[in-house]
Design an enzyme around this catalytic site. Structure first.
Site, PDB file in Angstrom:
ATOM      1  N   ARG A  52      47.238  34.970  21.356  1.00 56.35           N
ATOM      2  CA  ARG A  52      47.126  34.504  19.977  1.00 56.35           C
ATOM      3  C   ARG A  52      45.815  34.990  19.362  1.00 56.35           C
ATOM      4  O   ARG A  52      44.830  35.211  20.062  1.00 56.35           O
ATOM      5  CB  ARG A  52      47.258  32.991  19.891  1.00 56.35           C
ATOM      6  CG  ARG A  52      46.347  32.205  20.793  1.00 56.35           C
ATOM      7  CD  ARG A  52      46.485  30.710  20.527  1.00 56.35           C
ATOM      8  NE  ARG A  52      47.453  30.049  21.400  1.00 56.35           N
ATOM      9  CZ  ARG A  52      47.835  28.776  21.263  1.00 56.35           C
ATOM     10  NH1 ARG A  52      47.359  28.039  20.292  1.00 56.35           N
ATOM     11  NH2 ARG A  52      48.705  28.247  22.098  1.00 56.35           N
ATOM     12  N   GLU A  63      45.200  30.118  13.639  1.00 52.90           N
ATOM     13  CA  GLU A  63      45.709  31.060  14.623  1.00 52.90           C
ATOM     14  C   GLU A  63      46.998  31.717  14.156  1.00 52.90           C
ATOM     15  O   GLU A  63      47.815  31.099  13.481  1.00 52.90           O
ATOM     16  CB  GLU A  63      46.007  30.337  15.939  1.00 52.90           C
ATOM     17  CG  GLU A  63      44.778  29.769  16.603  1.00 52.90           C
ATOM     18  CD  GLU A  63      45.097  29.073  17.912  1.00 52.90           C
ATOM     19  OE1 GLU A  63      44.229  29.045  18.784  1.00 52.90           O
ATOM     20  OE2 GLU A  63      46.234  28.550  18.061  1.00 52.90           O
ATOM     21  N   LYS A  76      53.858  32.707  14.302  1.00 51.33           N
ATOM     22  CA  LYS A  76      53.565  31.403  13.704  1.00 51.33           C
ATOM     23  C   LYS A  76      52.134  31.405  13.210  1.00 51.33           C
ATOM     24  O   LYS A  76      51.239  31.923  13.886  1.00 51.33           O
ATOM     25  CB  LYS A  76      53.768  30.294  14.743  1.00 51.33           C
ATOM     26  CG  LYS A  76      53.437  28.897  14.199  1.00 51.33           C
ATOM     27  CD  LYS A  76      53.967  27.780  15.078  1.00 51.33           C
ATOM     28  CE  LYS A  76      53.070  27.456  16.239  1.00 51.33           C
ATOM     29  NZ  LYS A  76      53.482  26.191  16.908  1.00 51.33           N
ATOM     30  N   ARG A 119      59.909  21.578  18.886  1.00 49.27           N
ATOM     31  CA  ARG A 119      59.968  22.569  19.972  1.00 49.27           C
ATOM     32  C   ARG A 119      59.061  22.171  21.136  1.00 49.27           C
ATOM     33  O   ARG A 119      59.391  22.439  22.298  1.00 49.27           O
ATOM     34  CB  ARG A 119      59.682  23.977  19.461  1.00 49.27           C
ATOM     35  CG  ARG A 119      58.241  24.357  19.156  1.00 49.27           C
ATOM     36  CD  ARG A 119      57.494  24.932  20.360  1.00 49.27           C
ATOM     37  NE  ARG A 119      56.299  25.647  19.981  1.00 49.27           N
ATOM     38  CZ  ARG A 119      55.069  25.348  20.440  1.00 49.27           C
ATOM     39  NH1 ARG A 119      54.864  24.328  21.245  1.00 49.27           N
ATOM     40  NH2 ARG A 119      54.042  26.082  20.059  1.00 49.27           N
ATOM     41  N   ALA A 146      51.352  11.569  16.265  1.00 49.26           N
ATOM     42  CA  ALA A 146      52.482  12.200  15.573  1.00 49.26           C
ATOM     43  C   ALA A 146      53.498  12.848  16.513  1.00 49.26           C
ATOM     44  O   ALA A 146      54.670  12.969  16.180  1.00 49.26           O
ATOM     45  CB  ALA A 146      51.955  13.232  14.575  1.00 49.26           C
ATOM     46  N   THR A 208      47.385  12.691  23.970  1.00 44.71           N
ATOM     47  CA  THR A 208      46.277  12.156  23.165  1.00 44.71           C
ATOM     48  C   THR A 208      45.672  13.275  22.330  1.00 44.71           C
ATOM     49  O   THR A 208      45.899  14.456  22.585  1.00 44.71           O
ATOM     50  CB  THR A 208      45.188  11.539  24.055  1.00 44.71           C
ATOM     51  OG1 THR A 208      44.644  12.565  24.894  1.00 44.71           O
ATOM     52  CG2 THR A 208      45.756  10.437  24.930  1.00 44.71           C
ATOM     53  N   ASP A 234      45.265  21.019  25.289  1.00 45.79           N
ATOM     54  CA  ASP A 234      45.875  22.252  24.815  1.00 45.79           C
ATOM     55  C   ASP A 234      44.901  23.191  24.114  1.00 45.79           C
ATOM     56  O   ASP A 234      45.309  24.056  23.366  1.00 45.79           O
ATOM     57  CB  ASP A 234      47.053  21.946  23.898  1.00 45.79           C
ATOM     58  CG  ASP A 234      46.618  21.185  22.662  1.00 45.79           C
ATOM     59  OD1 ASP A 234      45.430  20.800  22.593  1.00 45.79           O
ATOM     60  OD2 ASP A 234      47.436  20.981  21.769  1.00 45.79           O
ATOM     61  N   LYS A 238      39.394  20.789  26.071  1.00 45.01           N
ATOM     62  CA  LYS A 238      40.196  19.570  25.899  1.00 45.01           C
ATOM     63  C   LYS A 238      41.150  19.392  27.079  1.00 45.01           C
ATOM     64  O   LYS A 238      42.074  20.178  27.260  1.00 45.01           O
ATOM     65  CB  LYS A 238      40.976  19.662  24.589  1.00 45.01           C
ATOM     66  CG  LYS A 238      41.846  18.440  24.318  1.00 45.01           C
ATOM     67  CD  LYS A 238      42.183  18.300  22.851  1.00 45.01           C
ATOM     68  CE  LYS A 238      43.102  17.111  22.615  1.00 45.01           C
ATOM     69  NZ  LYS A 238      44.499  17.499  22.426  1.00 45.01           N
ATOM     70  N   SER A 299      51.350  21.768  29.670  1.00 40.93           N
ATOM     71  CA  SER A 299      51.884  22.372  28.443  1.00 40.93           C
ATOM     72  C   SER A 299      50.770  22.724  27.458  1.00 40.93           C
ATOM     73  O   SER A 299      49.915  21.898  27.148  1.00 40.93           O
ATOM     74  CB  SER A 299      52.838  21.360  27.794  1.00 40.93           C
ATOM     75  OG  SER A 299      53.100  21.682  26.460  1.00 40.93           O
ATOM     76  N   VAL A 300      50.776  23.946  26.970  1.00 45.46           N
ATOM     77  CA  VAL A 300      49.841  24.307  25.887  1.00 45.46           C
ATOM     78  C   VAL A 300      50.568  24.862  24.659  1.00 45.46           C
ATOM     79  O   VAL A 300      49.997  24.941  23.582  1.00 45.46           O
ATOM     80  CB  VAL A 300      48.768  25.337  26.342  1.00 45.46           C
ATOM     81  CG1 VAL A 300      47.880  24.730  27.421  1.00 45.46           C
ATOM     82  CG2 VAL A 300      49.381  26.636  26.831  1.00 45.46           C
TER      83      VAL A 300
END
Lengths: 358, 358
Positions: A52, A63, A76, A119, A146, A208, A234, A238, A299-300
């Site tokens: 990215r 990004e 994206k 997704r 969210a 979180t 992610d 973090k 997961s990222v």
């Protein structure tokens, strides 16, 4: 031979995306989207995996995430601005474009704030289908922002999760999440700590929002046999899980070069062994081996998942009216006569104002 | 404190872009756009100069070109597909986005097929203002495709060029170009060779479309004192000028790391001395020194020029109605309640169709 509509690009607005999700049904949408993700993970090696392209500032990051399977190209645009919450804006917003590699013409522009939440949840559930203990029915969700409801819905639709145990340091967030999810038939318990939330859970989702090394779960909290769906860690700096949990787990990732920078495994040595999820999905590697094993999906979010989502939306809006037609591409009848098109435009308009002197 | 319209993004379609150009007047548009480009070249060091991100295929290339000045972020999507001309499509199409670095929110989406032709022409004229011989009135244009008229208009508006000498291996292209430009007051001669075209010209613009090393100009053709505006050599493997011309010229470029790969100077040693145009514009380097000197602007097009163009369009559409309002960004009243927004959307719609069984 010219397709008269090739210069018109379908656009799925936020309103149309919501209408599409409601029309399809959120669970069915997640299941179908998961199917597209599985399909693309099966053919993982064909994808062009560009890193990215990030533009950092003191307030956040913007990004671009491109990828291509050789026939379609997608990218994206996504931002991450933690301070946005203080002025009523989303911390993360996104939109995406799908294009035809053969002609270079865009074929779809779509909002992706909502679509990314869907997704991400579908991706987590795809991973859990290969990694969670058989018959899992109870999930803890630590972090009730969210993303949390989307995760719950995906685990309901794809794994049959029916019982939820919620915890957030922000109690109103848990109450809002619980209210939203009880309306969808979940048995929901609001807990007072992470420790309490993970009791009896076979799946632990951490999602979180803190942008720092936080330790949402410590080693002594996590018992044998669980699957940890680590969504919140992610970006660089973090993470959510204590390093010791990772050391006694089997770790599954999307794309190691990206996950080693952004995921939980940034805490581990750069050559620490991990399994690529696409290999599990395609049958080249084993997912869950036994019922005592702790599995972690670190997961990222990877560009191929956005590509799958755009591909799904492009197919799904056919025979619906959940899109607008954008006049995005100049497409003169004689492609070399762009200037003539401009001249003719002048001729078709009401008398233009006289030029102000230069 | 919330801006209720922050989730709505202005969109300038092809039709609106044409209307805007006609409304402003093409010459005034080019002059004003040139002003924005000069302004951004003056403050060149503040820009984040990311290389473009290219996705190549057998039929062409799709590129993302991002940049930022720390306050605004912009990127352009652009494709290059030479075979598109065979099916009535543009070989190059483009669109772009301008965003606010502080919030990450997009502020403008615009077509850029027409806008890129305008910014390329404005950029060429800005360079020529510093490099062309004083009092130049006659320009040769070799290659009379979609870009050529825009180049002519910019040189008229910014330098007072009034006489044009055209050549293209495709005679109908020259005739179309001549007709379009005579309507704008130029004295136009159609020539039978490059050699004939450059006779008496003080400025030579090369803007051919062949994707290979072509030699549009050989060394013996080019006399002392001219300015060469080399627009067409703009990707690896594509050049227009014989190497020997470059060797006896002073060469000016946008961004050396990109020009050395894509421009005329890919024919020269990687450390061959060139001057960065921003230094000429800001006064740190000299442009034209004397009347015998041959100057070359080796134009390849850089992200900052697209940024300037988007910035100009954003300012110029204010107080006009030449844009639409796109519902591109999810912006719930409570930013953490994306799912709730979806639920409420369901409530406000007519009864959704029942879900088909999964």
């Amino acid at each position: 031979m010219k397709n008269p509509a090739s210069n018109i690009v379908p656009f799925v607005s936020v309103d149309h995306m919501m209408s599409l999700v409601v029309h399809v049904g959120i669970e069915r949408f997640l299941v179908e989207l998961a199917g597209y993700i599985e399909e693309d993970f099966h053919r993982w090696p064909v994808f062009d995996k560009t890193p990215r392209v990030a533009s950092h500032s003191s307030s956040g990051v913007i990004e671009l995430m491109p990828t291509s399977d050789g026939k379609l190209y997608g990218f994206k645009y996504v931002n991450g601005h933690p301070l946005n919450r203080h002025n009523g804006r989303q911390t993360v917003t996104a939109f995406g474009v799908l294009a035809d590699v053969g002609s270079g013409y865009p074929m779809l522009l779509a909002e992706m704030t909502i679509l990314t939440a869907l997704r991400t949840a579908a991706m987590s559930a795809v991973a859990a289908r290969h990694l969670a203990p058989a018959g899992a029915s109870c999930m803890a969700i630590i972090g009730n922002g969210a993303q949390s409801e989307f995760q719950a819905m995906a685990f309901k639709a794809l794994l049959g999760i029916s019982e939820l145990r919620l915890f957030d340091i922000d109690a109103p967030a848990s109450r809002r999440c619980a209210a939203n999810l009880r309306a969808h038939g979940f048995d929901v318990t609001i807990c007072r700590s992470s420790q309490e939330a993970i009791e009896t859970a076979q799946v632990i989702t951490t999602v979180t929002a803190d942008k720092q090394h936080a330790t949402i779960l410590t080693d002594n909290m996590v018992g044998a046999g669980v699957h940890i769906n680590a969504v919140g860690g992610d970006c660089p700096g973090k993470t959510e899980l204590h390093r010791d949990i990772l050391m006694r787990s089997d770790i599954f990732v999307e794309y190691p070069p990206q996950t080693r920078i952004e995921g939980e495994i940034q805490q581990l040595a750069p050559d620490y062994p991990v399994t690529e999820l696409w290999q599990v999905i395609s049958g080249a590697a084993v997912g869950r081996r036994d019922e005592r094993q702790i599995t972690v999906f670190d997961s990222v979010g990877f560009a191929i998942e956005d590509f799958s989502a755009l591909r799904y939306v492009r197919d799904r809006i056919r025979s619906t009216d959940f899109y607008d037609r954008l006049d995005l591409l100049a497409d003169p009848d004689e492609p070399r006569d762009l200037f003539g098109m401009l001249l003719r435009h002048e001729g078709t308009r009401p008398a233009a104002k006289p030029n102000v002197p230069l």
